[in-house]
Design a protein around this motif. Structure first.
Motif, PDB file in Angstrom:
ATOM      1  N   LEU A   1      23.074  -6.416 -32.158  1.00  0.00           N
ATOM      2  CA  LEU A   1      24.447  -6.345 -32.666  1.00  0.00           C
ATOM      3  C   LEU A   1      24.733  -7.396 -33.728  1.00  0.00           C
ATOM      4  N   ASP A   2      24.245  -8.609 -33.532  1.00  0.00           N
ATOM      5  CA  ASP A   2      24.570  -9.704 -34.453  1.00  0.00           C
ATOM      6  C   ASP A   2      23.492  -9.963 -35.500  1.00  0.00           C
ATOM      7  N   TRP A   3      22.566  -9.032 -35.659  1.00  0.00           N
ATOM      8  CA  TRP A   3      21.399  -9.276 -36.525  1.00  0.00           C
ATOM      9  C   TRP A   3      21.797  -9.639 -37.957  1.00  0.00           C
ATOM     10  N   GLU A   4      22.769  -8.953 -38.501  1.00  0.00           N
ATOM     11  CA  GLU A   4      23.135  -9.185 -39.903  1.00  0.00           C
ATOM     12  C   GLU A   4      24.123 -10.334 -40.087  1.00  0.00           C
ATOM     13  N   VAL A   5      24.720 -10.811 -39.023  1.00  0.00           N
ATOM     14  CA  VAL A   5      25.695 -11.901 -39.145  1.00  0.00           C
ATOM     15  C   VAL A   5      25.174 -13.211 -38.578  1.00  0.00           C
ATOM     16  N   CYS A   6      23.960 -13.193 -38.043  1.00  0.00           N
ATOM     17  CA  CYS A   6      23.362 -14.395 -37.465  1.00  0.00           C
ATOM     18  C   CYS A   6      22.323 -14.944 -38.431  1.00  0.00           C
ATOM     19  N   GLN A   7      22.511 -16.166 -38.881  1.00  0.00           N
ATOM     20  CA  GLN A   7      21.624 -16.764 -39.879  1.00  0.00           C
ATOM     21  C   GLN A   7      20.480 -17.574 -39.262  1.00  0.00           C
ATOM     22  N   ASP A   8      20.454 -17.688 -37.957  1.00  0.00           N
ATOM     23  CA  ASP A   8      19.471 -18.513 -37.263  1.00  0.00           C
ATOM     24  C   ASP A   8      18.824 -17.669 -36.166  1.00  0.00           C
ATOM     25  N   ASP A   9      17.500 -17.511 -36.231  1.00  0.00           N
ATOM     26  CA  ASP A   9      16.806 -16.673 -35.251  1.00  0.00           C
ATOM     27  C   ASP A   9      17.058 -17.136 -33.819  1.00  0.00           C
ATOM     28  N   ALA A  10      17.166 -18.448 -33.625  1.00  0.00           N
ATOM     29  CA  ALA A  10      17.378 -18.969 -32.275  1.00  0.00           C
ATOM     30  C   ALA A  10      18.761 -18.611 -31.730  1.00  0.00           C
ATOM     31  N   LEU A  11      19.699 -18.355 -32.631  1.00  0.00           N
ATOM     32  CA  LEU A  11      21.060 -18.017 -32.210  1.00  0.00           C
ATOM     33  C   LEU A  11      21.289 -16.508 -32.139  1.00  0.00           C
ATOM     34  N   HIS A  12      20.254 -15.741 -32.479  1.00  0.00           N
ATOM     35  CA  HIS A  12      20.348 -14.284 -32.360  1.00  0.00           C
ATOM     36  C   HIS A  12      20.652 -13.934 -30.915  1.00  0.00           C
ATOM     37  N   THR A  13      21.616 -13.097 -30.694  1.00  0.00           N
ATOM     38  CA  THR A  13      22.179 -12.641 -29.415  1.00  0.00           C
ATOM     39  C   THR A  13      23.243 -13.602 -28.866  1.00  0.00           C
ATOM     40  N   VAL A  14      23.265 -14.848 -29.340  1.00  0.00           N
ATOM     41  CA  VAL A  14      24.324 -15.771 -28.926  1.00  0.00           C
ATOM     42  C   VAL A  14      25.647 -15.313 -29.536  1.00  0.00           C
ATOM     43  N   LYS A  15      25.610 -15.004 -30.831  1.00  0.00           N
ATOM     44  CA  LYS A  15      26.790 -14.473 -31.502  1.00  0.00           C
ATOM     45  C   LYS A  15      27.198 -13.132 -30.890  1.00  0.00           C
ATOM     46  N   ALA A  16      26.200 -12.326 -30.554  1.00  0.00           N
ATOM     47  CA  ALA A  16      26.478 -11.024 -29.941  1.00  0.00           C
ATOM     48  C   ALA A  16      27.268 -11.190 -28.649  1.00  0.00           C
ATOM     49  N   ALA A  17      26.893 -12.192 -27.855  1.00  0.00           N
ATOM     50  CA  ALA A  17      27.599 -12.439 -26.598  1.00  0.00           C
ATOM     51  C   ALA A  17      29.056 -12.798 -26.861  1.00  0.00           C
ATOM     52  N   GLU A  18      29.300 -13.567 -27.922  1.00  0.00           N
ATOM     53  CA  GLU A  18      30.677 -13.939 -28.276  1.00  0.00           C
ATOM     54  C   GLU A  18      31.477 -12.705 -28.691  1.00  0.00           C
ATOM     55  N   ILE A  19      30.849 -11.848 -29.478  1.00  0.00           N
ATOM     56  CA  ILE A  19      31.516 -10.617 -29.918  1.00  0.00           C
ATOM     57  C   ILE A  19      31.855  -9.741 -28.721  1.00  0.00           C
ATOM     58  N   LEU A  20      30.890  -9.567 -27.834  1.00  0.00           N
ATOM     59  CA  LEU A  20      31.087  -8.692 -26.682  1.00  0.00           C
ATOM     60  C   LEU A  20      32.159  -9.236 -25.744  1.00  0.00           C
ATOM     61  N   GLU A  21      32.228 -10.550 -25.597  1.00  0.00           N
ATOM     62  CA  GLU A  21      33.274 -11.141 -24.762  1.00  0.00           C
ATOM     63  C   GLU A  21      34.651 -10.850 -25.355  1.00  0.00           C
ATOM     64  N   THR A  22      34.764 -10.985 -26.683  1.00  0.00           N
ATOM     65  CA  THR A  22      36.024 -10.699 -27.360  1.00  0.00           C
ATOM     66  C   THR A  22      36.437  -9.251 -27.166  1.00  0.00           C
ATOM     67  N   GLU A  23      35.458  -8.347 -27.104  1.00  0.00           N
ATOM     68  CA  GLU A  23      35.735  -6.918 -26.956  1.00  0.00           C
ATOM     69  C   GLU A  23      35.977  -6.511 -25.505  1.00  0.00           C
TER      70      GLU A  23
END
Length: 202
Positions: free
Chosen positions: A61-83
């Motif tokens: 989900l966050d592949w195109e908005v995450c600039q750091d491979d280590a943070l990939h899926t971390v941003k996704a978790a934030e998005i999903l929590e908001t939703e």
């Protein structure tokens, strides 16, 4: 496993994927993983097909908005929590990046182990199929995949060690995993019926 709920409809999940990803390939990859996860859920956890499917659909989900491979899926978790998604959805998704970021949860449940195993491998299979004269997975064989797997220059972005580890955590030999995912890809190919109608000899 008990029945799992994402708290998102499939339509809401797909809208999220499109909201955060513009590249058609990334959307297509999400749909491919959704089909494969649904396939494997029917085998391993038929009560939770929708949950498995959304894990596949939203795994990047966050592949195109995450600039750091280590943070990939971390941003996704934030998005999903908001939703308002159930935290279990983000947890399952995060396991497939635990090899890059050891702070993320490791694959433990069968759903998570399957996701880890098929993500990189499905990308490699897709790259192989695109090179075939038929352009179809329906006449693709494991022997061809094994040759491309050994050629590290081909689809170099598909990490061979991740694929090997995916087989290991699922208790499978590499060839066994290849056979399984090729068969799953053939079975879930949206163009399967049309292609087979044109090629009755297969």
């Amino acid at each position: 496993m008990a029945e799992l709920k994402t708290n998102l409809t499939r339509e809401q999940a797909f809208d999220l994927l499109k909201r955060y990803n513009e590249d058609p390939y990334h959307i297509e990859h999400g749909e491919t993983l959704e089909r494969l996860m649904r396939y494997y859920s029917q085998i391993h956890d038929p009560e939770n097909v929708e949950f498995w499917g959304q894990v596949g659909l939203l795994h990047d989900l966050d592949w195109e908005v995450c600039q750091d491979d280590a943070l990939h899926t971390v941003k996704a978790a934030e998005i999903l929590e908001t939703e308002g998604a159930d935290p279990a959805l983000a947890h399952a998704i995060q396991t497939h990046n635990s090899d890059v970021n050891p702070k993320l949860p490791s694959p433990e449940h069968k759903m998570e182990k399957v996701l880890f195993a098929i993500d990189e491998l499905s990308g490699l299979i897709n790259a192989c199929v695109r090179m075939r004269p038929s352009g179809s997975v329906q006449d693709f064989e494991t022997s061809s995949l094994k040759k491309k797997f050994k050629n590290k220059k081909f689809a170099a972005g598909c990490d061979r060690e991740v694929i090997r580890y995916g087989a290991e955590i699922n208790g499978m030999e590499l060839d066994e995993l290849f056979d399984s995912v090729i068969e799953a890809t053939k079975a879930t190919d949206p163009h399967r019926e049309a292609w087979l109608a044109e090629h009755p000899e297969v």
